[in-house]
Design a protein around this motif. Structure first.
Motif, PDB file in Angstrom:
ATOM      1  N   LEU A   1       0.932  -1.123  -0.169  1.00  0.00           N
ATOM      2  CA  LEU A   1      -0.117  -0.063   0.222  1.00  0.00           C
ATOM      3  C   LEU A   1       1.161   1.255  -0.028  1.00  0.00           C
ATOM      4  O   LEU A   1       0.386   2.177  -0.246  1.00  0.00           O
ATOM      5  CB  LEU A   1      -0.617  -0.085   1.574  1.00  0.00           C
ATOM      6  N   MET A   2       2.015   1.263   0.126  1.00  0.00           N
ATOM      7  CA  MET A   2       2.941   2.204  -0.091  1.00  0.00           C
ATOM      8  C   MET A   2       2.622   3.096  -0.806  1.00  0.00           C
ATOM      9  O   MET A   2       2.412   4.705  -0.829  1.00  0.00           O
ATOM     10  CB  MET A   2       4.639   1.849   0.141  1.00  0.00           C
ATOM     11  N   GLU A   3       3.315   2.443  -2.116  1.00  0.00           N
ATOM     12  CA  GLU A   3       3.335   3.206  -3.460  1.00  0.00           C
ATOM     13  C   GLU A   3       1.442   3.998  -3.274  1.00  0.00           C
ATOM     14  O   GLU A   3       1.473   5.560  -3.990  1.00  0.00           O
ATOM     15  CB  GLU A   3       3.321   2.467  -4.724  1.00  0.00           C
ATOM     16  N   PRO A   4       0.839   3.840  -3.242  1.00  0.00           N
ATOM     17  CA  PRO A   4      -0.732   4.549  -3.536  1.00  0.00           C
ATOM     18  C   PRO A   4      -0.532   6.017  -2.451  1.00  0.00           C
ATOM     19  O   PRO A   4      -1.151   6.463  -2.784  1.00  0.00           O
ATOM     20  CB  PRO A   4      -2.195   3.415  -3.545  1.00  0.00           C
ATOM     21  N   THR A   5      -0.200   5.541  -1.453  1.00  0.00           N
ATOM     22  CA  THR A   5      -0.179   6.309  -0.121  1.00  0.00           C
ATOM     23  C   THR A   5       0.041   7.210  -0.935  1.00  0.00           C
ATOM     24  O   THR A   5       0.417   8.403  -0.486  1.00  0.00           O
ATOM     25  CB  THR A   5       0.625   5.182   1.624  1.00  0.00           C
ATOM     26  N   THR A   6       1.514   6.913  -0.841  1.00  0.00           N
ATOM     27  CA  THR A   6       2.917   8.401  -1.827  1.00  0.00           C
ATOM     28  C   THR A   6       1.382   9.235  -2.967  1.00  0.00           C
ATOM     29  O   THR A   6       1.986  10.559  -2.681  1.00  0.00           O
ATOM     30  CB  THR A   6       3.554   8.203  -2.861  1.00  0.00           C
ATOM     31  N   VAL A   7       1.206   8.845  -3.530  1.00  0.00           N
ATOM     32  CA  VAL A   7      -0.161   9.893  -4.346  1.00  0.00           C
ATOM     33  C   VAL A   7      -1.104  10.493  -3.355  1.00  0.00           C
ATOM     34  O   VAL A   7      -0.775  11.734  -3.774  1.00  0.00           O
ATOM     35  CB  VAL A   7      -0.967   8.614  -5.564  1.00  0.00           C
ATOM     36  N   VAL A   8      -1.155   9.803  -2.731  1.00  0.00           N
ATOM     37  CA  VAL A   8      -2.135  10.845  -1.896  1.00  0.00           C
ATOM     38  C   VAL A   8      -1.085  11.989  -0.446  1.00  0.00           C
ATOM     39  O   VAL A   8      -1.980  12.748  -0.467  1.00  0.00           O
ATOM     40  CB  VAL A   8      -3.216  10.286  -0.549  1.00  0.00           C
ATOM     41  N   ALA A   9       0.163  10.881  -0.162  1.00  0.00           N
ATOM     42  CA  ALA A   9       0.707  12.349   0.579  1.00  0.00           C
ATOM     43  C   ALA A   9       1.480  13.083  -0.238  1.00  0.00           C
ATOM     44  O   ALA A   9       1.698  14.498   0.231  1.00  0.00           O
ATOM     45  CB  ALA A   9       1.940  11.465   0.618  1.00  0.00           C
ATOM     46  N   LYS A  10       0.885  13.227  -1.779  1.00  0.00           N
ATOM     47  CA  LYS A  10       1.437  14.738  -2.763  1.00  0.00           C
ATOM     48  C   LYS A  10       0.840  15.397  -2.881  1.00  0.00           C
ATOM     49  O   LYS A  10       0.444  15.971  -2.534  1.00  0.00           O
ATOM     50  CB  LYS A  10       2.355  13.768  -3.889  1.00  0.00           C
ATOM     51  N   ALA A  11      -0.626  14.640  -2.883  1.00  0.00           N
ATOM     52  CA  ALA A  11      -1.923  14.934  -2.628  1.00  0.00           C
ATOM     53  C   ALA A  11      -1.908  16.563  -1.909  1.00  0.00           C
ATOM     54  O   ALA A  11      -2.132  17.622  -1.939  1.00  0.00           O
ATOM     55  CB  ALA A  11      -3.482  14.553  -3.287  1.00  0.00           C
ATOM     56  N   TRP A  12      -1.556  15.486  -0.668  1.00  0.00           N
ATOM     57  CA  TRP A  12      -1.948  16.623   0.658  1.00  0.00           C
ATOM     58  C   TRP A  12      -0.913  17.754   0.643  1.00  0.00           C
ATOM     59  O   TRP A  12      -1.283  18.832   1.278  1.00  0.00           O
ATOM     60  CB  TRP A  12      -2.144  15.747   1.860  1.00  0.00           C
ATOM     61  N   GLU A  13       0.470  17.382   0.684  1.00  0.00           N
ATOM     62  CA  GLU A  13       1.460  18.265   0.140  1.00  0.00           C
ATOM     63  C   GLU A  13       1.023  18.788  -0.437  1.00  0.00           C
ATOM     64  O   GLU A  13       1.543  20.407  -0.140  1.00  0.00           O
ATOM     65  CB  GLU A  13       2.616  17.617   0.365  1.00  0.00           C
ATOM     66  N   GLN A  14      -0.012  19.140  -1.576  1.00  0.00           N
ATOM     67  CA  GLN A  14       0.009  19.992  -2.628  1.00  0.00           C
ATOM     68  C   GLN A  14      -1.577  21.265  -1.740  1.00  0.00           C
ATOM     69  O   GLN A  14      -1.365  22.110  -1.871  1.00  0.00           O
ATOM     70  CB  GLN A  14      -0.305  19.573  -3.826  1.00  0.00           C
ATOM     71  N   VAL A  15      -2.350  20.395  -0.826  1.00  0.00           N
ATOM     72  CA  VAL A  15      -3.496  20.874  -0.525  1.00  0.00           C
ATOM     73  C   VAL A  15      -2.470  21.793   0.758  1.00  0.00           C
ATOM     74  O   VAL A  15      -2.823  23.330   0.248  1.00  0.00           O
ATOM     75  CB  VAL A  15      -4.345  20.004   0.103  1.00  0.00           C
ATOM     76  N   ARG A  16      -2.136  21.395   0.930  1.00  0.00           N
ATOM     77  CA  ARG A  16      -0.727  22.538   2.068  1.00  0.00           C
ATOM     78  C   ARG A  16      -0.008  23.852   1.196  1.00  0.00           C
ATOM     79  O   ARG A  16      -0.433  24.439   1.886  1.00  0.00           O
ATOM     80  CB  ARG A  16       0.450  21.543   3.110  1.00  0.00           C
ATOM     81  N   ARG A  17       0.793  23.176   0.628  1.00  0.00           N
ATOM     82  CA  ARG A  17       1.457  24.372  -0.350  1.00  0.00           C
ATOM     83  C   ARG A  17       0.379  25.294  -0.677  1.00  0.00           C
ATOM     84  O   ARG A  17       0.929  26.714  -0.956  1.00  0.00           O
ATOM     85  CB  ARG A  17       1.917  23.816  -1.368  1.00  0.00           C
ATOM     86  N   VAL A  18      -0.103  24.665  -1.540  1.00  0.00           N
ATOM     87  CA  VAL A  18      -1.694  25.965  -2.086  1.00  0.00           C
ATOM     88  C   VAL A  18      -1.870  27.138  -0.639  1.00  0.00           C
ATOM     89  O   VAL A  18      -2.088  27.703  -0.903  1.00  0.00           O
ATOM     90  CB  VAL A  18      -2.969  25.368  -2.726  1.00  0.00           C
ATOM     91  N   GLY A  19      -2.632  26.178   0.412  1.00  0.00           N
ATOM     92  CA  GLY A  19      -3.445  27.039   1.510  1.00  0.00           C
ATOM     93  C   GLY A  19      -2.503  28.176   2.058  1.00  0.00           C
ATOM     94  O   GLY A  19      -2.408  28.822   2.405  1.00  0.00           O
ATOM     95  N   GLN A  20      -1.317  27.537   2.019  1.00  0.00           N
ATOM     96  CA  GLN A  20      -0.475  28.442   2.582  1.00  0.00           C
ATOM     97  C   GLN A  20       0.078  29.590   2.115  1.00  0.00           C
ATOM     98  O   GLN A  20       0.339  30.827   2.687  1.00  0.00           O
ATOM     99  CB  GLN A  20       0.983  27.838   2.544  1.00  0.00           C
ATOM    100  N   ARG A  21      -0.370  29.702   0.869  1.00  0.00           N
ATOM    101  CA  ARG A  21      -0.833  31.163   0.290  1.00  0.00           C
ATOM    102  C   ARG A  21      -1.370  32.542   1.016  1.00  0.00           C
ATOM    103  O   ARG A  21      -1.340  33.297   0.501  1.00  0.00           O
ATOM    104  CB  ARG A  21      -1.362  31.341  -1.247  1.00  0.00           C
TER     105      ARG A  21
END
Length: 352
Positions: free
Chosen positions: A149-169
């Protein structure tokens, strides 16, 4: 040894065949394959819609959601025989582009990247495989049954990282998240949402089977009504969209809270048309400071984030996502959907 191969571009070519055992290079791990997960990309490759064989070959060993145990490691590496590992999927392009040169190969700008089991490099669907030490990630022994399950978890880890980076504008303290789709990606996205302390909601069209119970066991609220009804009631701060279905995508975009962020992870099939009021969508995005971002693949940083998230998760809950385990000798069965499937896994250490 046996491996799961396909002829990219040729439907019905999926087969288990004998291949030569790979020789490990001086900076590579030799690994006994334990299991691979099967996802939509694998099914597209098997049906002839996608995939590229390595140069000079017409067959590809598939499998990119890996799990294995180290047989032999270079003496100067941080790995040892017996370590549980997964292999990273993508490799940077050979030029490299500016993104790849900075380790952000998931954001490759010229498309010349390669991917294990997908694009020009054999995957991890064999009884033994090699991986460069720089593209291997050790995981906790407690994840021996669920580490694929690691690889699909990396996909959502990146998604949440993207959300945080956008939110921090600007000011960003989300309270409520809506995850659309209760497949493996959606459920793992919900796991990371719960781990962040968010009020987490999952939307999927099914009303029975294992998905509602899996959501409840996570502490999330499960919904199966229309996206517009659910999202307009919830007004989520964040949506992780994992269906790729046009009506769901635009229903989510139209119904976030002010300053809402929608991260799209589901890949939509081409050719499906949907009537939308483009002016209204544009107006709402602008006037509410909303954002929509797409996210796919992962780099090494996201693998580390995923390992941390899985390490903290309840192991019984993770195991509940794996609804079928199929031996390599019957790998074709894993590509035929069954009603209660969530994540189907092919075991490589038991070919019987």
């Amino acid at each position: 040894m046996q491996a799961l191969t396909v002829r990219p571009g040729k439907a019905g070519s999926l087969t288990v065949e004998d291949v030569e055992e790979p020789p490990a290079g001086p900076k590579e791990l030799l690994v006994d394959g334990l299991a691979i997960g099967v996802c939509g990309t694998d099914k597209e490759i098997a049906s002839g819609q996608y995939g590229w064989a390595p140069p000079g070959r017409d067959t590809l060993v598939i499998g990119h959601e890996s799990l294995g145990r180290v047989v032999k490691a270079p003496p100067d590496s941080t790995f040892s025989a017996g370590d549980l590992v997964v292999g990273v999927v993508r490799r940077p392009d050979p030029e490299p582009c500016r993104a790849c040169a900075h380790g952000e190969f998931d954001m490759c700008r010229n498309g010349r990247y390669t991917e294990r089991g997908i694009k020009e490099i054999d995957g991890y669907g064999s009884m033994r495989w090699c991986v460069e030490t720089d593209y291997a990630v050790a995981i906790d022994e407690n994840l021996a049954d669920v580490g694929m399950l690691m690889e699909p978890t990396t996909v959502v880890a990146k998604a949440w990282e993207q959300v945080r980076r956008v939110g921090q504008r600007g000011y960003f303290e989300p309270e409520r998240a809506l995850i659309t789709g209760a497949g493996p990606i959606g459920l793992l996205a919900a796991l990371l949402s719960v781990q962040q302390g968010l009020d987490t909601h999952i939307l999927d069209r099914v009303t029975d089977g294992p998905k509602p119970g899996i959501a409840a066991a996570l502490g999330a609220t499960y919904h199966h009504d229309d996206i517009d009804d659910v999202a307009s009631r919830l007004r989520p701060d964040v949506v992780i969209e994992a269906t790729g279905a046009g009506p769901v995508v635009f229903g989510a975009i139209a119904n976030t809270a002010t300053y809402g962020i929608v991260c799209l992870t589901g890949v939509s099939p081409a050719g499906r048309r949907l009537q939308i009021d483009a002016g209204a969508v544009n107006r709402e995005l602008v006037l509410e400071n909303d954002a929509v971002v797409g996210s796919v693949n992962a780099n090494l940083r996201h693998y580390r984030q995923a390992a941390e998230a899985l390490g903290k998760a309840d192991k019984d809950w993770l195991a509940s996502l794996i609804t079928r385990r199929v031996p390599l000798s019957r790998a074709g069965d894993a590509f035929t959907a069954e009603p209660d499937d969530v994540k189907v896994v092919i075991t490589l250490d038991d070919a019987s």
